[in-house]
Structures are given as structure tokens and as C-alpha cells.
Design a protein around this motif. Structure first.
Motif, PDB file in Angstrom:
ATOM      1  N   ALA A 146    -113.162  -5.709 -29.486  1.00 49.90           N
ATOM      2  CA  ALA A 146    -114.230  -4.748 -29.757  1.00 49.90           C
ATOM      3  C   ALA A 146    -115.576  -5.449 -29.925  1.00 49.90           C
ATOM      4  O   ALA A 146    -116.601  -4.972 -29.432  1.00 49.90           O
ATOM      5  N   VAL A 147    -115.591  -6.585 -30.617  1.00 51.20           N
ATOM      6  CA  VAL A 147    -116.836  -7.344 -30.771  1.00 51.20           C
ATOM      7  C   VAL A 147    -117.365  -7.767 -29.407  1.00 51.20           C
ATOM      8  O   VAL A 147    -118.566  -7.637 -29.112  1.00 51.20           O
ATOM      9  N   GLY A 148    -116.494  -8.273 -28.557  1.00 52.57           N
ATOM     10  CA  GLY A 148    -116.918  -8.670 -27.226  1.00 52.57           C
ATOM     11  C   GLY A 148    -117.461  -7.507 -26.429  1.00 52.57           C
ATOM     12  O   GLY A 148    -118.465  -7.643 -25.703  1.00 52.57           O
ATOM     13  N   HIS A 149    -116.832  -6.349 -26.576  1.00 52.74           N
ATOM     14  CA  HIS A 149    -117.306  -5.175 -25.862  1.00 52.74           C
ATOM     15  C   HIS A 149    -118.679  -4.728 -26.350  1.00 52.74           C
ATOM     16  O   HIS A 149    -119.536  -4.318 -25.548  1.00 52.74           O
ATOM     17  N   LEU A 150    -118.906  -4.806 -27.652  1.00 49.93           N
ATOM     18  CA  LEU A 150    -120.188  -4.356 -28.196  1.00 49.93           C
ATOM     19  C   LEU A 150    -121.355  -5.157 -27.635  1.00 49.93           C
ATOM     20  O   LEU A 150    -122.467  -4.631 -27.501  1.00 49.93           O
ATOM     21  N   GLU A 151    -121.114  -6.409 -27.315  1.00 50.56           N
ATOM     22  CA  GLU A 151    -122.187  -7.241 -26.757  1.00 50.56           C
ATOM     23  C   GLU A 151    -122.618  -6.761 -25.383  1.00 50.56           C
ATOM     24  O   GLU A 151    -123.684  -7.132 -24.902  1.00 50.56           O
ATOM     25  N   PRO A 157    -124.654  -1.471 -30.829  1.00 51.72           N
ATOM     26  CA  PRO A 157    -124.495  -0.652 -32.038  1.00 51.72           C
ATOM     27  C   PRO A 157    -124.548  -1.512 -33.299  1.00 51.72           C
ATOM     28  O   PRO A 157    -124.298  -2.726 -33.258  1.00 51.72           O
ATOM     29  N   GLN A 158    -124.869  -0.862 -34.424  1.00 59.62           N
ATOM     30  CA  GLN A 158    -124.800  -1.556 -35.706  1.00 59.62           C
ATOM     31  C   GLN A 158    -123.344  -1.880 -36.043  1.00 59.62           C
ATOM     32  O   GLN A 158    -122.440  -1.089 -35.754  1.00 59.62           O
ATOM     33  N   VAL A 159    -123.138  -3.020 -36.661  1.00 56.37           N
ATOM     34  CA  VAL A 159    -121.801  -3.430 -37.085  1.00 56.37           C
ATOM     35  C   VAL A 159    -121.738  -3.408 -38.606  1.00 56.37           C
ATOM     36  O   VAL A 159    -122.576  -4.010 -39.290  1.00 56.37           O
ATOM     37  N   LEU A 160    -120.735  -2.703 -39.124  1.00 58.09           N
ATOM     38  CA  LEU A 160    -120.506  -2.581 -40.556  1.00 58.09           C
ATOM     39  C   LEU A 160    -119.132  -3.152 -40.877  1.00 58.09           C
ATOM     40  O   LEU A 160    -118.148  -2.815 -40.210  1.00 58.09           O
ATOM     41  N   LEU A 161    -119.051  -4.008 -41.876  1.00 60.85           N
ATOM     42  CA  LEU A 161    -117.777  -4.554 -42.304  1.00 60.85           C
ATOM     43  C   LEU A 161    -117.320  -3.906 -43.604  1.00 60.85           C
ATOM     44  O   LEU A 161    -118.109  -3.722 -44.531  1.00 60.85           O
ATOM     45  N   ASP A 162    -116.030  -3.589 -43.666  1.00 59.90           N
ATOM     46  CA  ASP A 162    -115.363  -3.183 -44.895  1.00 59.90           C
ATOM     47  C   ASP A 162    -114.552  -4.398 -45.338  1.00 59.90           C
ATOM     48  O   ASP A 162    -113.520  -4.717 -44.754  1.00 59.90           O
ATOM     49  N   ALA A 163    -115.028  -5.087 -46.357  1.00 58.09           N
ATOM     50  CA  ALA A 163    -114.411  -6.352 -46.769  1.00 58.09           C
ATOM     51  C   ALA A 163    -113.945  -6.257 -48.210  1.00 58.09           C
ATOM     52  O   ALA A 163    -114.685  -6.569 -49.140  1.00 58.09           O
ATOM     53  N   LEU A 169    -110.324 -13.479 -40.443  1.00 59.06           N
ATOM     54  CA  LEU A 169    -111.122 -12.847 -39.393  1.00 59.06           C
ATOM     55  C   LEU A 169    -112.569 -12.631 -39.820  1.00 59.06           C
ATOM     56  O   LEU A 169    -113.471 -12.586 -38.977  1.00 59.06           O
ATOM     57  N   PHE A 170    -112.808 -12.514 -41.116  1.00 53.29           N
ATOM     58  CA  PHE A 170    -114.180 -12.275 -41.563  1.00 53.29           C
ATOM     59  C   PHE A 170    -115.112 -13.445 -41.249  1.00 53.29           C
ATOM     60  O   PHE A 170    -116.324 -13.265 -41.161  1.00 53.29           O
ATOM     61  N   ALA A 171    -114.556 -14.631 -41.093  1.00 45.71           N
ATOM     62  CA  ALA A 171    -115.390 -15.760 -40.689  1.00 45.71           C
ATOM     63  C   ALA A 171    -115.988 -15.529 -39.306  1.00 45.71           C
ATOM     64  O   ALA A 171    -117.062 -16.042 -38.983  1.00 45.71           O
ATOM     65  N   GLU A 172    -115.313 -14.721 -38.477  1.00 49.68           N
ATOM     66  CA  GLU A 172    -115.823 -14.374 -37.155  1.00 49.68           C
ATOM     67  C   GLU A 172    -116.667 -13.105 -37.173  1.00 49.68           C
ATOM     68  O   GLU A 172    -117.575 -12.946 -36.358  1.00 49.68           O
ATOM     69  N   LEU A 173    -116.375 -12.210 -38.097  1.00 48.36           N
ATOM     70  CA  LEU A 173    -117.071 -10.916 -38.129  1.00 48.36           C
ATOM     71  C   LEU A 173    -118.395 -10.976 -38.890  1.00 48.36           C
ATOM     72  O   LEU A 173    -119.348 -10.263 -38.531  1.00 48.36           O
ATOM     73  N   LEU A 174    -118.474 -11.766 -39.945  1.00 46.91           N
ATOM     74  CA  LEU A 174    -119.714 -11.825 -40.719  1.00 46.91           C
ATOM     75  C   LEU A 174    -120.922 -12.239 -39.881  1.00 46.91           C
ATOM     76  O   LEU A 174    -122.010 -11.687 -40.072  1.00 46.91           O
ATOM     77  N   PRO A 175    -120.790 -13.179 -38.927  1.00 46.18           N
ATOM     78  CA  PRO A 175    -121.966 -13.549 -38.130  1.00 46.18           C
ATOM     79  C   PRO A 175    -122.519 -12.426 -37.258  1.00 46.18           C
ATOM     80  O   PRO A 175    -123.674 -12.502 -36.838  1.00 46.18           O
ATOM     81  N   VAL A 176    -121.722 -11.376 -36.996  1.00 45.09           N
ATOM     82  CA  VAL A 176    -122.211 -10.274 -36.152  1.00 45.09           C
ATOM     83  C   VAL A 176    -122.479  -9.013 -36.969  1.00 45.09           C
ATOM     84  O   VAL A 176    -122.827  -7.969 -36.409  1.00 45.09           O
TER      85      VAL A 176
END
Length: 294
Positions: A146-151, A157-163, A169-176
Motif C-alpha cells: 500500500a505504501v508503494g502504491h501511494l507513491e 494521500p495523507q498517511v495516518l498511523l495508529d500506533a 513495521l513502524f520503523a518503515e511507516l513512520l518515515p512516510v
């Protein structure tokens, strides 16, 4: 209509409400029981649908009876379910939940997404363009796809994390992440302060929830806190998920981070004031302008 994607976990929650928690080798009699779809992404999607958004859930269900029960519940709530393992024999998680009748606090035992690795979705390009995409840190292969697709989306789109809890995986998601919404118990490895750590890994905005205490926010426009409405907590199951679903919708509406937090606080307060996983949604729908009701 604003469109929000919710990428992550779905479970089937078997919820019992009882006067107290059982001790070791002890049984207690429940005063109420409910069965409903659960999981951070799924619950957030239910909230978004109740708020009038187009809620698109990208998850892993499979063909088992319990998975189909979860799908039926989600669809009855207005969620568009897109299953990466549709028709397959996939091990679907069932969560055992106990809610303390005296305090409204919940205890949960679940396999989450640990039973099997879900594959990458092949249908993302066919989904409606999202305004906001929420990730809950489960199903890493789905999330990475999904991250790759968003690019490829313009604008992205805005990216929101529920942490709620740290997951690798958050080490990869936090940068985006445009916004990382974390619980007070969330920790970023290597950092004593969660807000500092989340920003250091790349999150543009950070929201820290403290249960019934004020929500902290930090972003390009500054820092601050937003008070939580004072309500009697009768059932805290899914309260954080309700907050995140409402946060996604209000960010999709273009709200600034403090205003989005305030709106999400109102929705989460409504959730905890009601017993049961679905009864509270009627009040949320009723509070909406009639033209926006789903």
C-alpha cells in the motif's frame, strides 16, 4: 464524499461483560455478550463509515465461517471490505475480550496477525482514490504494498498511523507518516520521549493519547494539548480505534491537527459512554448533519 483507506487487521471479537475478572482456575458468569468484527483498522473503518466517509478496508479475512461473520458485520456498518485472501483457507484471528462492568476497562487476548503472513494485494489500483490512508502496523506485506502504491498517486494521500504498541513495521511507516497517533505506552526504540522519537524517524505530526487525559499534539504548526470530554467510562473497548477513525475523517476534511484531535476526542468519548461494540454508532450518526448521514 471523503474517502479513507484502512490498511491492517480484522478479527472477530467475542466480548463478555462481567462483574469482575476471574482469578486463576476460576470462572465468572457474564452479564452480557457480543460478537462483532474487531481489530484496529476494522474498528477505525466502522467509525469512519458512521461519520459519513467512504470507508475502504484492505485486510485479510479468508473463507472461514468466523471470517465471514466479521465481513458481514463490517458490511452492515457500511464498510467496503477488500480481502487479499478472498476465497482462501486463511487462519483468521478470534479475540477473547472481557469488559469489567464496574470500570468499563477491557482485557484482550488475540493472535492478531501472527497466525500467518498475508500476501500483497493486487487490486489497489482499482480502489477509489483515498484522501487519507490509515495503517495499524499489522500485515506488513499488505502495508508495504500500500505504501508503494501511494507513491504513484498524485497528489499523494495523507498517511495516518495508529500506533498502540511498537511493531517493527513502524520503523518503515513512520518515515512516510503525515501524522502518527500513538498511545502513551508506545515507545520508539532508542528514544526516551515518544514524540521526539516519532519525529526523528520522520513523522510530520505526532498525536499522543492518554486515555481520559489531554491529548498532546506536535507538528509543523507547533505543539499543544486538547482536553478530552469528561464522561463516565462504561466500555473502553475500541475507544482508541474510534479516535483514529474520526481523526482520519477530520484530516480528510482538511482540518488542522488540533481541530482534528478535538473532533476525534468527541467521538471517542461517545464510544466509551456506551456499552457494547456497536450501540454507540447511532449517536454518532444522529449528531451528523442530515445531508451527511450514511
Amino acid at each position: 464524499m471523503r474517502t479513507c483507506w484502512f490498511v491492517g487487521l480484522t478479527t472477530l471479537d467475542v466480548v463478555h461483560r462481567a462483574a469482575g475478572r476471574p482469578g486463576r482456575d476460576e470462572k465468572v458468569t457474564a452479564t452480557r455478550q457480543d460478537v462483532a468484527a474487531g481489530g484496529p483498522a476494522a474498528n477505525a473503518a466502522v467509525t469512519a463509515a458512521a461519520l459519513g466517509a467512504r470507508a475502504v478496508l484492505v485486510t485479510a479475512l479468508g473463507s472461514s465461517p468466523v471470517a465471514q461473520a466479521a465481513r458481514a458485520d463490517l458490511e452492515s456498518c457500511g464498510v467496503e471490505v477488500h480481502d487479499v485472501v478472498a476465497g482462501e483457507d486463511f487462519p483468521f484471528a478470534v479475540s477473547a475480550v472481557l469488559v469489567d462492568d464496574a470500570t468499563g476497562e477491557r482485557s484482550v487476548v488475540s493472535a492478531d496477525a501472527a497466525l500467518a503472513e498475508a500476501p500483497a494485494p493486487a487490486f489497489l489500483a482499482d480502489l477509489p482514490a483515498p484522501d487519507v490512508v490509515l495503517f495499524d502496523g499489522h500485515h506488513p506485506v499488505i502495508a508495504r504494498a500500500a505504501v508503494g502504491h501511494l507513491e504513484t498517486r498524485t497528489p499523494r494521500p495523507q498517511v495516518l498511523l495508529d500506533a498502540g504498541r511498537w511493531r517493527p513495521l513502524f520503523a518503515e511507516l513512520l518515515p512516510v507518516a503525515d501524522v502518527a497517533a500513538v498511545s502513551a505506552r508506545f515507545t520508539v526504540p532508542g528514544y526516551d520521549d515518544v514524540t521526539t522519537g516519532a519525529h526523528a524517524l520522520g513523522a510530520g505530526g505526532v498525536v499522543v493519547t492518554h486515555g481520559g487525559g489531554p491529548v498532546e499534539w506536535s507538528g509543523p504548526d507547533g505543539v499543544g494539548t486538547v482536553d478530552v470530554p469528561a464522561v463516565e467510562a462504561r466500555d473502553t473497548l475500541g475507544a482508541g480505534d474510534a479516535f483514529h477513525g474520526a481523526l482520519a475523517v477530520t484530516l480528510a476534511d482538511g482540518a488542522a491537527l488540533p481541530a482534528a484531535c478535538a473532533a476525534a476526542n468527541e467521538v471517542a468519548a461517545t464510544r466509551v459512554a456506551h456499552v457494547g461494540p456497536r450501540e454507540w454508532l447511532a449517536e454518532v450518526r444522529a449528531a451528523m448533519p442530515s445531508a451527511e448521514r450514511p
